[in-house]
Motif scaffolding. Structure first.
Motif, PDB file in Angstrom:
ATOM      1  N   PRO A  29       0.931  -1.214  -0.059  1.00 17.73           N
ATOM      2  CA  PRO A  29      -0.005   0.094  -0.006  1.00 17.73           C
ATOM      3  C   PRO A  29       0.823   1.438  -0.073  1.00 17.73           C
ATOM      4  O   PRO A  29       0.257   2.255  -0.506  1.00 17.73           O
ATOM      5  N   ALA A  30       1.986   0.987   0.705  1.00 11.17           N
ATOM      6  CA  ALA A  30       3.109   2.298   0.620  1.00 11.17           C
ATOM      7  C   ALA A  30       3.393   2.757  -1.008  1.00 11.17           C
ATOM      8  O   ALA A  30       3.843   3.857  -1.185  1.00 11.17           O
ATOM      9  N   GLN A  31       3.169   1.731  -1.910  1.00 13.21           N
ATOM     10  CA  GLN A  31       3.292   2.323  -3.347  1.00 13.21           C
ATOM     11  C   GLN A  31       2.136   2.700  -3.938  1.00 13.21           C
ATOM     12  O   GLN A  31       2.119   2.804  -5.188  1.00 13.21           O
ATOM     13  N   ALA A  32       1.133   2.983  -3.131  1.00 12.69           N
ATOM     14  CA  ALA A  32      -0.137   3.664  -3.719  1.00 12.69           C
ATOM     15  C   ALA A  32      -0.181   5.206  -3.460  1.00 12.69           C
ATOM     16  O   ALA A  32       0.087   5.446  -2.499  1.00 12.69           O
ATOM     17  N   ILE A  33      -0.699   5.886  -4.375  1.00 14.23           N
ATOM     18  CA  ILE A  33      -1.306   7.207  -4.156  1.00 14.23           C
ATOM     19  C   ILE A  33      -2.866   7.118  -4.210  1.00 14.23           C
ATOM     20  O   ILE A  33      -3.405   6.504  -4.910  1.00 14.23           O
ATOM     21  N   ALA A  34      -3.494   7.879  -3.358  1.00 12.30           N
ATOM     22  CA  ALA A  34      -4.896   7.989  -3.133  1.00 12.30           C
ATOM     23  C   ALA A  34      -5.186   9.541  -3.325  1.00 12.30           C
ATOM     24  O   ALA A  34      -4.707  10.481  -2.402  1.00 12.30           O
ATOM     25  N   VAL A  35      -6.025   9.801  -4.081  1.00 12.20           N
ATOM     26  CA  VAL A  35      -6.567  11.458  -4.275  1.00 12.20           C
ATOM     27  C   VAL A  35      -8.015  11.389  -4.144  1.00 12.20           C
ATOM     28  O   VAL A  35      -8.820  10.754  -4.536  1.00 12.20           O
ATOM     29  N   GLY A  36      -8.754  12.296  -3.214  1.00 12.75           N
ATOM     30  CA  GLY A  36      -9.855  12.445  -2.857  1.00 12.75           C
ATOM     31  C   GLY A  36     -10.184  13.974  -2.401  1.00 12.75           C
ATOM     32  O   GLY A  36      -9.328  14.669  -2.124  1.00 12.75           O
ATOM     33  N   ASP A  37     -11.474  14.045  -2.117  1.00  9.97           N
ATOM     34  CA  ASP A  37     -11.941  15.446  -1.510  1.00  9.97           C
ATOM     35  C   ASP A  37     -12.748  15.090  -0.550  1.00  9.97           C
ATOM     36  O   ASP A  37     -13.047  16.305   0.168  1.00  9.97           O
ATOM     37  N   ALA A  52      -2.789   4.508   2.060  1.00 15.33           N
ATOM     38  CA  ALA A  52      -1.738   4.796   0.751  1.00 15.33           C
ATOM     39  C   ALA A  52      -0.733   5.593   1.438  1.00 15.33           C
ATOM     40  O   ALA A  52      -0.646   6.155   2.403  1.00 15.33           O
ATOM     41  N   GLY A  53       0.481   5.306   0.441  1.00 14.29           N
ATOM     42  CA  GLY A  53       1.851   5.721   0.704  1.00 14.29           C
ATOM     43  C   GLY A  53       1.748   7.327   0.317  1.00 14.29           C
ATOM     44  O   GLY A  53       2.684   7.919   1.132  1.00 14.29           O
ATOM     45  N   LEU A  54       1.028   7.899  -0.263  1.00 13.34           N
ATOM     46  CA  LEU A  54       0.909   9.153  -0.660  1.00 13.34           C
ATOM     47  C   LEU A  54      -0.662   9.657  -0.743  1.00 13.34           C
ATOM     48  O   LEU A  54      -1.389   9.282  -1.452  1.00 13.34           O
ATOM     49  N   SER A  55      -1.140  10.588   0.198  1.00 11.87           N
ATOM     50  CA  SER A  55      -2.450  11.057   0.363  1.00 11.87           C
ATOM     51  C   SER A  55      -2.784  12.172  -0.160  1.00 11.87           C
ATOM     52  O   SER A  55      -1.628  13.228   0.107  1.00 11.87           O
ATOM     53  N   VAL A  56      -3.587  12.643  -1.314  1.00 16.31           N
ATOM     54  CA  VAL A  56      -3.680  13.862  -1.825  1.00 16.31           C
ATOM     55  C   VAL A  56      -4.993  14.357  -1.693  1.00 16.31           C
ATOM     56  O   VAL A  56      -6.005  13.709  -2.158  1.00 16.31           O
ATOM     57  N   ALA A  57      -5.488  15.523  -1.133  1.00 15.78           N
ATOM     58  CA  ALA A  57      -6.462  16.298  -1.044  1.00 15.78           C
ATOM     59  C   ALA A  57      -6.509  17.036  -2.353  1.00 15.78           C
ATOM     60  O   ALA A  57      -5.667  18.233  -2.415  1.00 15.78           O
ATOM     61  N   PHE A  58      -7.529  17.031  -2.802  1.00 17.11           N
ATOM     62  CA  PHE A  58      -7.730  17.803  -4.391  1.00 17.11           C
ATOM     63  C   PHE A  58      -9.059  18.802  -3.964  1.00 17.11           C
ATOM     64  O   PHE A  58     -10.325  18.287  -3.951  1.00 17.11           O
TER      65      PHE A  58
END
Length: 236
Positions: free
Chosen positions: A184-192, A203-209
């Protein structure tokens, strides 16, 4: 949020950019208000004359003020009973657009060898089209029941369950990682929205858009102005 402004409207927390995009293997996206510019359930509700009522429930759910996402979705879908399929086709044709920078970021991920996943609390009527439009590898969303060309106000049970909520988003991300043989550390998750937090947390990288406050506060990266391709400022 204990974060650093990398540039106006772009914040990072607990990261030292740049990161290598090629070090990740999977990127998971929410759909409504993340990949696309609308909340589809709200736009469908307009055809039923219930947009304000449905949009208020959606907003409260996305802000985390309604903690039972499944119940909130069932309530909203019930208000759509009787809406013709042609109204959904009109929503797609007239209102749905990809958010700025989405195509560029997805294409960069694909070029770097990442698999792409759309996992949505929205509906397959739209997610199937968005998946095809962007060339995504995987997608999971909810199925609206249709009889005689109109919505019944119910969702169709699927073999995996009934509704894609936050727990299901997390489970799907972990399952796809396992099937791919990656961490999972090799996953990026993008959400709002609040229902994206469970997948973002694993996820390894979490992104708030352009996200709700609770999501911005917990994400490693928060894009608060500009397009999704601003992520490429962090990922080489």
């Amino acid at each position: 949020m204990n974060s650093q402004a990398l540039a106006p409207g772009l914040y990072v927390r607990g990261l030292t950019p740049p990161l290598r995009l090629a070090d990740f293997r999977l990127v998971a996206f929410d759909m409504d208000s993340t990949l696309i510019n609308i909340e589809c359930v709200d736009e469908i509700a307009e055809a039923a004359g219930r947009k304000a009522e449905v949009a208020a429930i959606t907003e409260a759910a996305m802000r985390g003020e309604i903690t039972d996402f499944k119940d909130s979705l069932r309530r909203r879908v019930a208000l759509l009973a009787g809406v013709p399929v042609t109204a959904m086709e009109e929503v797609y044709a007239r209102h749905l657009q990809l958010n700025p920078g989405v195509e560029a970021f997805v294409q960069a991920c694909q070029a770097a060898g990442l698999k792409t996943l759309l996992v949505s609390g929205g509906f397959t009527f739209f997610s199937d089209r968005v998946r095809q439009r962007l060339g995504l590898d995987f997608a999971r969303a909810n199925v609206l029941e249709i009889e005689d060309g109109r919505l019944t106000g119910r969702l169709v049970d699927r073999p995996w369950g009934d509704i894609v909520d936050g727990a299901e988003k997390r489970r799907v991300v972990l399952e796809v990682c396992e099937l791919m043989g990656v961490e999972p550390a090799q996953a990026i998750a993008v959400g709002d929205g609040a229902n994206d937090l469970p997948m973002m947390q694993v996820a390894g990288l979490s992104v708030a858009f352009h996200a709700k406050p609770a999501v911005r506060e917990q994400a490693m990266v928060s894009i608060e102005s500009g397009g999704m391709d601003r992520l490429l400022q962090l990922l080489t």
